[in-house]
Design a protein around this motif. Sequence first.
Motif, PDB file in Angstrom:
ATOM      1  N   PRO A 224       0.782  -1.235   0.000  1.00  0.00           N
ATOM      2  CA  PRO A 224       0.000   0.000   0.000  1.00  0.00           C
ATOM      3  C   PRO A 224       0.812   1.282   0.000  1.00  0.00           C
ATOM      4  N   TYR A 225       2.053   1.253   0.498  1.00  0.00           N
ATOM      5  CA  TYR A 225       2.831   2.487   0.640  1.00  0.00           C
ATOM      6  C   TYR A 225       3.924   2.625  -0.418  1.00  0.00           C
ATOM      7  N   LYS A 226       3.825   1.852  -1.482  1.00  0.00           N
ATOM      8  CA  LYS A 226       4.822   1.913  -2.541  1.00  0.00           C
ATOM      9  C   LYS A 226       4.795   3.284  -3.215  1.00  0.00           C
ATOM     10  N   SER A 227       5.997   3.865  -3.347  1.00  0.00           N
ATOM     11  CA  SER A 227       6.117   5.167  -3.994  1.00  0.00           C
ATOM     12  C   SER A 227       7.400   5.195  -4.809  1.00  0.00           C
ATOM     13  N   PRO A 228       7.361   5.700  -6.049  1.00  0.00           N
ATOM     14  CA  PRO A 228       6.188   6.267  -6.725  1.00  0.00           C
ATOM     15  C   PRO A 228       5.207   5.180  -7.173  1.00  0.00           C
TER      16      PRO A 228
END
Length: 380
Positions: A224-228
């Motif tokens: 869920p917190y994958k960036s970019p």
Amino acid sequence: MKKSKIYKFSGVFILISIIGGGIWYWQLPNRHKAIIKTTFLLETGLVDNQWVIDNSHHEYKMISPAFYIDGIYKSMEGPKSANFIQLSQDPSLLWLTGFHVKALDSKTKKQISNDFICHTNIDFNDVKYFSNFHLEKRIGIYYPRLTSLSHGLENFTFPKGYGIPMKGNDFLYIITESLNHNIPDANFLIKHEVTIDYSKNNTATKPLLSRTVFIMLPYNKSDPYKSPLDPGKDYCIPVETKNHSYDYGNGNVLSGHWVIPVGKNTYRGGIDGELQIKDSLRLHAAAIHVHPFATSLTLWDKTTKTPIFISKMTNHTNKIGLSNINQFSSEAGVWMYKSHEYELVLEVNNTTQVTQDMMGSMFLFFYDKELDGILNKKSL
């Protein structure tokens, strides 16, 4: 075992517990730290921990316990308190007509900046409320929130001739939460003053029903917190997955509280499932909840490709915060139909150099024809 050894082992155990507890505490998100800190301060009586009530002149006024502001608290993170209230001790019919909140200095009780107000939620018991009006079929269907005040919209009043009816001795559940976007070295106490306007035995008033709608965006539950974010995928990054996260059982999860990148962006979310329009409804008022860096929130008719209304936001120019959120109010009302599709469209402009958190919600108030018929039959 000698007492000296017992004391030594006890001391070591207490020391290890304190160190372990400290490490655990400092790893918590700011929001959870505020909950623990506020609970400790209120339960120990180190700060004023009582709600102060004044119910006179057709307004119910209450002042919260003290909130200790000791650093930056972004939206949804600050110290908060909750209270159950009754507007009267008897079941006579009352009409809720307005809601207000302001921040006070804890000692002087003088009003201070609205920048220390995050939000104030007014919820009701849907089982008791709908049963009182013989509307049991509505129980468990709608989100049981009358409205929410927030930074930028601290005062909300229904148009003339409209209100929410309720028995005076029904309970309302009030949660009010503090905020501090701009003072990192804060070290002071504040309170919130919450006021509910009401009238009695006003047969000319028309009843309103409340529907809560908000933007929900999909996210990758496996990361869920994958960036970019992956290009071409309509994902958001949720602020957290435990709160404001929704799973409808189709493999997709949605978040109503997400992260926005630097710059301008547009977010959309369908709201037909939240509206649940069975025939047609006439909209008379709307309270809007967004976070700083939002610039507009539109209730959009996808069928006609026209806006029902556009709420514009004014952000502070020299600090983080909302100076004003335009509410919607109309005595004539605007019709919305079962055969149409509706969505919320949120425009944002993150003028900082880091990501920020965002929400886009509306509390919509429609003329309640069914309840009006019940009230006019005087069958209560």
